[in-house]
Scaffold this active site. Sequence first.
Site, PDB file in Angstrom:
ATOM      1  N   LEU A 271     -24.265  63.116  12.552  1.00 22.72           N
ATOM      2  CA  LEU A 271     -24.927  62.433  11.443  1.00 22.72           C
ATOM      3  C   LEU A 271     -24.526  60.961  11.394  1.00 22.72           C
ATOM      4  O   LEU A 271     -23.569  60.543  12.064  1.00 22.72           O
ATOM      5  CB  LEU A 271     -24.545  63.124  10.126  1.00 22.72           C
ATOM      6  CG  LEU A 271     -24.935  64.593   9.999  1.00 22.72           C
ATOM      7  CD1 LEU A 271     -24.337  65.192   8.725  1.00 22.72           C
ATOM      8  CD2 LEU A 271     -26.453  64.747  10.006  1.00 22.72           C
TER       9      LEU A 271
ATOM     10  N   HIS B 201     -19.930  61.409   7.802  1.00 15.38           N
ATOM     11  CA  HIS B 201     -19.057  62.239   8.627  1.00 15.38           C
ATOM     12  C   HIS B 201     -17.970  62.944   7.821  1.00 15.38           C
ATOM     13  O   HIS B 201     -17.747  64.145   7.986  1.00 15.38           O
ATOM     14  CB  HIS B 201     -18.423  61.396   9.735  1.00 15.38           C
ATOM     15  CG  HIS B 201     -19.389  60.997  10.797  1.00 15.38           C
ATOM     16  ND1 HIS B 201     -19.064  60.122  11.816  1.00 15.38           N
ATOM     17  CD2 HIS B 201     -20.681  61.350  11.014  1.00 15.38           C
ATOM     18  CE1 HIS B 201     -20.104  59.966  12.604  1.00 15.38           C
ATOM     19  NE2 HIS B 201     -21.104  60.695  12.129  1.00 15.38           N
TER      20      HIS B 201
ATOM     21  N   LYS C 107     -17.846  60.130  16.649  1.00 20.43           N
ATOM     22  CA  LYS C 107     -17.050  58.985  16.195  1.00 20.43           C
ATOM     23  C   LYS C 107     -17.942  57.942  15.517  1.00 20.43           C
ATOM     24  O   LYS C 107     -19.141  57.883  15.806  1.00 20.43           O
ATOM     25  CB  LYS C 107     -16.265  58.386  17.379  1.00 20.43           C
ATOM     26  CG  LYS C 107     -17.131  58.011  18.595  1.00 20.43           C
ATOM     27  CD  LYS C 107     -17.875  56.712  18.396  1.00 20.43           C
ATOM     28  CE  LYS C 107     -18.942  56.501  19.402  1.00 20.43           C
ATOM     29  NZ  LYS C 107     -19.947  55.489  18.975  1.00 20.43           N
TER      30      LYS C 107
END
Length: 322
Positions: free
Chosen positions: A74, A79, A97
Amino acid sequence: MTHVRWGVLGASNFARQQMAPAIHAAKGAELAALATSSPEKADGFRAFAPELRVHEGYDALLEDGEIDAVYIPLPNHLHVEWAIKALEAGKHVLCEKPLGLKAADFDPVIDARDRTGLLCAEGFMIAHHPQMHRARELVIDGALGDLRHVTVAFSFFNDDPDNIRNQAGAGGGAMPDIGVYACGVVRLLTGAEPEAIPYAGIDWDNGVDTKVCVDADFGTFTYSGMVSTRMAPRQEVVLHGDKGVLRLTCPFNAGVYDQAELHLETTVGTRSVERFPNVNHYVLQVEAFCRSVSEGADYPCPLEFSRGTQRMIDMVYDAGKR
């Protein structure tokens, strides 16, 4: 090895092109479900995983009792929220990340990981590539002598205003997107932490950083880094010691940007090149994750390491304000 049944939380292009195929190909993994409200996006995943179950909402996937682990691709600002939700729903988590946009953002996720006893990690795939393992081995074994300086460059061109990398509200910017690699790789290869950031020059465009140049002091060696989302593609890592120079030609997008190679030159006149063709570090990342879930193996890149990289990024932004 028991198969880990995976669900993907969102049908991003990166998930479709890289991570979902990697999960599908990885030993010990089964790509079982996808959450998306767009049937046309699901078609791209079913092209290689025709038995894929599709849930219309993220919560519905987390309620799926036949899913062991979720991959979260996403937008950056979502996150932390969904990593915690997934852990509390009893799912192991591999999150793209950066997991957080500040080092402190990692703390509640680490707490949720420890409370649930589940595995949660950031998708730092380069840590699983044999190029990185070999480079770290050479540094630790003293092939370069005493390390004096590290140079890192990573750039590509993307000025699309509709791309989330260029949207401040979604956590866009060069440092969140690729600074994770430029800061993480020096920590990964040396085991050292930055003591100070004497200089950070940052170019901004509509609230996102588009070019960042950094000088850092690691105590026993210095560091120069550059990342940009407004420059021609380039990636390279150079570690310079008093007895040798080690250059990584394709450290971040191995097999896409170029072939991963290590070039070593020493003061005694030796030159060597090591090549790593046909290695998919996304597949290796998933396989390492599955071994940790199924067999209890140590995961090579825990959240504490990723938090340290975000701490360095926070230091860069702070230095850029001076």
